[in-house]
Design a protein around this motif. Structure first.
Motif, PDB file in Angstrom:
ATOM      1  N   GLY A  39       0.824  -1.211   0.000  1.00 40.53           N
ATOM      2  CA  GLY A  39       0.000   0.000   0.000  1.00 40.53           C
ATOM      3  C   GLY A  39       0.852   1.253   0.000  1.00 40.53           C
ATOM      4  O   GLY A  39       0.570   2.220  -0.702  1.00 40.53           O
ATOM      5  N   ALA A  40       1.939   1.242   0.783  1.00 40.89           N
ATOM      6  CA  ALA A  40       2.830   2.406   0.856  1.00 40.89           C
ATOM      7  C   ALA A  40       3.498   2.663  -0.494  1.00 40.89           C
ATOM      8  O   ALA A  40       3.598   3.810  -0.939  1.00 40.89           O
ATOM      9  CB  ALA A  40       3.881   2.209   1.943  1.00 40.89           C
ATOM     10  N   GLN A  41       3.945   1.604  -1.155  1.00 37.77           N
ATOM     11  CA  GLN A  41       4.563   1.776  -2.472  1.00 37.77           C
ATOM     12  C   GLN A  41       3.560   2.360  -3.465  1.00 37.77           C
ATOM     13  O   GLN A  41       3.893   3.256  -4.246  1.00 37.77           O
ATOM     14  CB  GLN A  41       5.087   0.438  -3.003  1.00 37.77           C
ATOM     15  CG  GLN A  41       6.297  -0.082  -2.264  1.00 37.77           C
ATOM     16  CD  GLN A  41       6.639  -1.508  -2.656  1.00 37.77           C
ATOM     17  OE1 GLN A  41       5.798  -2.269  -3.127  1.00 37.77           O
ATOM     18  NE2 GLN A  41       7.890  -1.881  -2.439  1.00 37.77           N
ATOM     19  N   ALA A  42       2.334   1.873  -3.426  1.00 38.29           N
ATOM     20  CA  ALA A  42       1.298   2.367  -4.338  1.00 38.29           C
ATOM     21  C   ALA A  42       0.998   3.837  -4.065  1.00 38.29           C
ATOM     22  O   ALA A  42       0.829   4.625  -4.994  1.00 38.29           O
ATOM     23  CB  ALA A  42       0.034   1.526  -4.200  1.00 38.29           C
ATOM     24  N   ILE A  72      11.325   2.777   0.246  1.00 34.20           N
ATOM     25  CA  ILE A  72      10.230   2.551  -0.696  1.00 34.20           C
ATOM     26  C   ILE A  72      10.689   2.911  -2.107  1.00 34.20           C
ATOM     27  O   ILE A  72      10.454   2.163  -3.065  1.00 34.20           O
ATOM     28  CB  ILE A  72       8.982   3.368  -0.279  1.00 34.20           C
ATOM     29  CG1 ILE A  72       8.395   2.818   1.017  1.00 34.20           C
ATOM     30  CG2 ILE A  72       7.935   3.361  -1.400  1.00 34.20           C
ATOM     31  CD1 ILE A  72       7.342   3.704   1.658  1.00 34.20           C
ATOM     32  N   ILE A  73      11.357   4.054  -2.237  1.00 37.68           N
ATOM     33  CA  ILE A  73      11.850   4.487  -3.550  1.00 37.68           C
ATOM     34  C   ILE A  73      12.867   3.481  -4.083  1.00 37.68           C
ATOM     35  O   ILE A  73      12.848   3.136  -5.268  1.00 37.68           O
ATOM     36  CB  ILE A  73      12.455   5.910  -3.479  1.00 37.68           C
ATOM     37  CG1 ILE A  73      11.378   6.945  -3.156  1.00 37.68           C
ATOM     38  CG2 ILE A  73      13.178   6.264  -4.782  1.00 37.68           C
ATOM     39  CD1 ILE A  73      10.270   7.070  -4.180  1.00 37.68           C
ATOM     40  N   ASP A  74      13.748   2.974  -3.215  1.00 34.37           N
ATOM     41  CA  ASP A  74      14.730   1.971  -3.640  1.00 34.37           C
ATOM     42  C   ASP A  74      14.033   0.757  -4.262  1.00 34.37           C
ATOM     43  O   ASP A  74      14.434   0.274  -5.325  1.00 34.37           O
ATOM     44  CB  ASP A  74      15.589   1.505  -2.461  1.00 34.37           C
ATOM     45  CG  ASP A  74      16.592   2.544  -1.986  1.00 34.37           C
ATOM     46  OD1 ASP A  74      16.846   3.526  -2.725  1.00 34.37           O
ATOM     47  OD2 ASP A  74      17.120   2.373  -0.861  1.00 34.37           O
ATOM     48  N   ARG A  75      12.982   0.266  -3.591  1.00 34.27           N
ATOM     49  CA  ARG A  75      12.280  -0.923  -4.088  1.00 34.27           C
ATOM     50  C   ARG A  75      11.526  -0.630  -5.386  1.00 34.27           C
ATOM     51  O   ARG A  75      11.514  -1.453  -6.302  1.00 34.27           O
ATOM     52  CB  ARG A  75      11.357  -1.478  -3.000  1.00 34.27           C
ATOM     53  CG  ARG A  75      12.151  -2.158  -1.872  1.00 34.27           C
ATOM     54  CD  ARG A  75      11.276  -2.814  -0.829  1.00 34.27           C
ATOM     55  NE  ARG A  75      10.563  -1.891   0.041  1.00 34.27           N
ATOM     56  CZ  ARG A  75      11.112  -1.219   1.044  1.00 34.27           C
ATOM     57  NH1 ARG A  75      12.393  -1.340   1.310  1.00 34.27           N
ATOM     58  NH2 ARG A  75      10.382  -0.422   1.788  1.00 34.27           N
ATOM     59  N   LEU A  76      10.913   0.555  -5.477  1.00 37.92           N
ATOM     60  CA  LEU A  76      10.220   0.931  -6.719  1.00 37.92           C
ATOM     61  C   LEU A  76      11.219   1.108  -7.859  1.00 37.92           C
ATOM     62  O   LEU A  76      10.922   0.763  -9.011  1.00 37.92           O
ATOM     63  CB  LEU A  76       9.404   2.206  -6.509  1.00 37.92           C
ATOM     64  CG  LEU A  76       8.173   2.069  -5.607  1.00 37.92           C
ATOM     65  CD1 LEU A  76       7.576   3.448  -5.319  1.00 37.92           C
ATOM     66  CD2 LEU A  76       7.125   1.161  -6.241  1.00 37.92           C
ATOM     67  N   GLU A  77      12.390   1.620  -7.536  1.00 38.20           N
ATOM     68  CA  GLU A  77      13.426   1.824  -8.548  1.00 38.20           C
ATOM     69  C   GLU A  77      13.928   0.477  -9.070  1.00 38.20           C
ATOM     70  O   GLU A  77      14.121   0.309 -10.285  1.00 38.20           O
ATOM     71  CB  GLU A  77      14.568   2.641  -7.951  1.00 38.20           C
ATOM     72  CG  GLU A  77      15.542   3.189  -8.970  1.00 38.20           C
ATOM     73  CD  GLU A  77      16.554   4.138  -8.348  1.00 38.20           C
ATOM     74  OE1 GLU A  77      16.944   5.084  -9.052  1.00 38.20           O
ATOM     75  OE2 GLU A  77      16.960   3.938  -7.180  1.00 38.20           O
ATOM     76  N   GLY A  80      11.808  -0.797 -11.692  1.00 40.44           N
ATOM     77  CA  GLY A  80      11.720   0.022 -12.898  1.00 40.44           C
ATOM     78  C   GLY A  80      10.507   0.932 -12.933  1.00 40.44           C
ATOM     79  O   GLY A  80      10.123   1.424 -13.993  1.00 40.44           O
ATOM     80  N   LEU A  81       9.917   1.198 -11.759  1.00 37.41           N
ATOM     81  CA  LEU A  81       8.714   2.035 -11.696  1.00 37.41           C
ATOM     82  C   LEU A  81       9.027   3.491 -11.363  1.00 37.41           C
ATOM     83  O   LEU A  81       8.204   4.376 -11.621  1.00 37.41           O
ATOM     84  CB  LEU A  81       7.731   1.463 -10.673  1.00 37.41           C
ATOM     85  CG  LEU A  81       7.257   0.028 -10.948  1.00 37.41           C
ATOM     86  CD1 LEU A  81       6.386  -0.472  -9.804  1.00 37.41           C
ATOM     87  CD2 LEU A  81       6.524  -0.061 -12.275  1.00 37.41           C
ATOM     88  N   VAL A  82      10.200   3.717 -10.769  1.00 41.49           N
ATOM     89  CA  VAL A  82      10.596   5.057 -10.331  1.00 41.49           C
ATOM     90  C   VAL A  82      12.067   5.246 -10.674  1.00 41.49           C
ATOM     91  O   VAL A  82      12.832   4.285 -10.714  1.00 41.49           O
ATOM     92  CB  VAL A  82      10.369   5.208  -8.800  1.00 41.49           C
ATOM     93  CG1 VAL A  82      11.038   6.442  -8.239  1.00 41.49           C
ATOM     94  CG2 VAL A  82       8.885   5.247  -8.486  1.00 41.49           C
ATOM     95  N   GLU A  83      12.436   6.491 -10.911  1.00 41.53           N
ATOM     96  CA  GLU A  83      13.841   6.829 -11.111  1.00 41.53           C
ATOM     97  C   GLU A  83      14.166   8.077 -10.316  1.00 41.53           C
ATOM     98  O   GLU A  83      13.276   8.863  -9.985  1.00 41.53           O
ATOM     99  CB  GLU A  83      14.149   7.051 -12.601  1.00 41.53           C
ATOM    100  CG  GLU A  83      13.398   8.224 -13.209  1.00 41.53           C
ATOM    101  CD  GLU A  83      13.587   8.342 -14.710  1.00 41.53           C
ATOM    102  OE1 GLU A  83      14.178   7.440 -15.333  1.00 41.53           O
ATOM    103  OE2 GLU A  83      13.114   9.355 -15.264  1.00 41.53           O
ATOM    104  N   ARG A  84      15.427   8.221  -9.996  1.00 41.82           N
ATOM    105  CA  ARG A  84      15.898   9.438  -9.341  1.00 41.82           C
ATOM    106  C   ARG A  84      16.529  10.306 -10.419  1.00 41.82           C
ATOM    107  O   ARG A  84      17.274   9.820 -11.255  1.00 41.82           O
ATOM    108  CB  ARG A  84      16.927   9.100  -8.264  1.00 41.82           C
ATOM    109  CG  ARG A  84      16.336   8.439  -7.036  1.00 41.82           C
ATOM    110  CD  ARG A  84      17.472   8.023  -6.095  1.00 41.82           C
ATOM    111  NE  ARG A  84      17.007   7.610  -4.803  1.00 41.82           N
ATOM    112  CZ  ARG A  84      16.752   6.360  -4.454  1.00 41.82           C
ATOM    113  NH1 ARG A  84      16.903   5.377  -5.319  1.00 41.82           N
ATOM    114  NH2 ARG A  84      16.352   6.066  -3.230  1.00 41.82           N
ATOM    115  N   ARG A  85      16.206  11.597 -10.370  1.00 41.61           N
ATOM    116  CA  ARG A  85      16.802  12.529 -11.330  1.00 41.61           C
ATOM    117  C   ARG A  85      17.113  13.843 -10.634  1.00 41.61           C
ATOM    118  O   ARG A  85      16.488  14.168  -9.626  1.00 41.61           O
ATOM    119  CB  ARG A  85      15.878  12.735 -12.532  1.00 41.61           C
ATOM    120  CG  ARG A  85      14.494  13.222 -12.199  1.00 41.61           C
ATOM    121  CD  ARG A  85      13.694  13.565 -13.445  1.00 41.61           C
ATOM    122  NE  ARG A  85      13.091  12.404 -14.070  1.00 41.61           N
ATOM    123  CZ  ARG A  85      11.868  12.375 -14.550  1.00 41.61           C
ATOM    124  NH1 ARG A  85      11.101  13.442 -14.504  1.00 41.61           N
ATOM    125  NH2 ARG A  85      11.393  11.301 -15.109  1.00 41.61           N
TER     126      ARG A  85
END
Length: 146
Positions: A39-42, A72-77, A80-85
């Motif tokens: 839920g937190a990732q979503a 959470i961002i690490d796992r989404l990254e 391939g759902l999130v990127e850092r820019r």
């Protein structure tokens, strides 16, 4: 000094709001699981589809520690759902942003949420507008601001 009693109508409204929130989170978590997300990732992915933002801002919106958001961002990254820019306004700051697949996943997740759609469909457009405006007032917001 005794605290003032809350009137029965206010108690009923508070209970109803609690029930709505509970049902929303239960369905949101279930929909997230169908996309192999917590839920937190979503919720993070949904927020990022509105606008890329730094971890600190995400943590403030979610009312949690920045270290939790980083995980959470690490796992989404990794998925391939999130990127850092880099932030275009301050290159020292990294923004979390959804990838194309992340945006598509968030959209599919949002479309699979029936809880809000079904009960709100029972209300007229005027009733939904009134409910929206009342919720903004409860939150101390001007409906035009939000």
């Amino acid at each position: 000094m005794a605290s003032p009693r809350i009137d029965p109508l206010t108690l009923e409204v508070v209970e109803l709001i609690g029930t709505v929130v509970s049902r929303y989170y239960a369905e949101y978590d279930q929909a997230a699981a169908q996309h192999s997300l917590t839920g937190a990732q979503a919720r993070v992915l949904g927020l990022l589809t509105l606008e890329p933002m730094p971890m600190r801002q995400l943590a403030q919106k979610l009312k949690c520690e920045p270290s939790n958001v980083t995980g959470i961002i690490d796992r989404l990254e990794l998925r391939g759902l999130v990127e850092r820019r880099p932030d275009p306004h301050d290159r020292r700051v990294k923004l979390a942003a959804p990838t194309e697949e992340g945006t598509a996943t968030a959209l599919r997740l949002r479309e699979s949420l029936d809880f809000a759609r079904e009960p709100l469909a029972r209300l007229s457009a005027d009733d939904r507008a009134t409910l929206r405006d009342l919720l903004h007032r409860m939150l101390g917001e001007d409906a035009a601001e939000a």
